[in-house]
Design an enzyme around this catalytic site. Structure first.
Site, PDB file in Angstrom:
ATOM      1  NE  ARG A  67     -18.398   4.324  40.679  1.00  0.00           N
ATOM      2  CZ  ARG A  67     -17.738   3.737  39.671  1.00  0.00           C
ATOM      3  NH1 ARG A  67     -17.812   4.177  38.654  1.00  0.00           N
ATOM      4  NH2 ARG A  67     -17.466   2.509  39.990  1.00  0.00           N
ATOM      5  CD  GLU A 104     -13.246 -14.327  40.652  1.00  0.00           C
ATOM      6  OE1 GLU A 104     -13.741 -13.159  40.414  1.00  0.00           O
ATOM      7  OE2 GLU A 104     -13.858 -15.320  40.409  1.00  0.00           O
TER       8      GLU A 104
END
Ligand code: AMP
Length: 182
Positions: A67, A104
């Site tokens: 984006r 993560e």
């Protein structure tokens, strides 16, 4: 420094759709397709970014997949400068430079063409993406720009998810401007 006032921010925020539990339960996805499809709002945003950045003397706009390409390319065309894409591995066809970063769970990587800044040393560039969450992708992107011997003068995000404090790590490397905060 040119920024939006509260009324202008609220106007743009109202054009962004929040989708609950996408792509997984508990996430509120900020969907900017509704902003892009609102011709007044999209023009208002790009006008604002043009006003803010036209005095910076930028050489390139660098956009983060995917984006960041939309806002970055629109702004680059307005500022009459080149646009450089930062992409996920194995998407760019020519010789690339890479920067790894930790997620993560696991590791990811961003890449850019080796000749993205046309051989210019210390090219002045603006990094742009739609949204900053944990800031991992943006931090690796600023490091990638440095690796290419260019100068990232600012990192610009349309939306900052304040709660995740993604800004703090990037602020050690470059200035940050978030058009909207949620
Ligand atoms: P991060 O590296 O965690 O800052 O993630 C940033 C990227 O993930 C941005 O390019 C966004 O497009 C996307 N992203 C992360 N969280 C959201 C969210 N809540 N809504 C929309 N996009 C998101």
């Amino acid at each position: 420094m040119i920024v939006l006032d509260k009324k202008e921010q609220d106007y743009l925020l109202d054009t962004i759709r929040s989708v609950h539990d996408f792509p997984k339960p508990g996430i509120i996805f900020r969907d900017i397709t509704t902003l892009l499809n609102n011709k007044e709002a999209f023009k208002f945003l790009i006008d604002h970014l043009q006003k803010r950045y036209e005095s910076y003397g930028l050489d390139h706009i660098v956009g983060i997949e995917s984006r960041g390409f939309i806002f970055g390319a629109a702004l680059a065309a307005r500022l009459n400068i080149g646009f450089v894409p930062i992409r996920k591995p194995k998407k760019l066809p020519y010789i690339t430079i890479s920067q790894k970063y930790t997620l993560e769970y696991g590791v990811d990587e961003v890449q850019m063409h080796i000749d993205a800044f046309c051989g210019k040393k210390e090219a002045k560039v603006l990094l742009i993406d739609d949204l900053i969450a944990t800031g991992g992708t943006a931090k690796a992107s600023v490091e990638l720009i440095k690796q290419a011997n260019a100068n990232c003068v600012e990192a610009c995000f349309i939306i900052n998810l304040k709660e995740l404090k993604g800004e703090s790590e990037i602020a050690k490397l470059t200035k940050i401007y978030s058009v909207l905060e949620v």
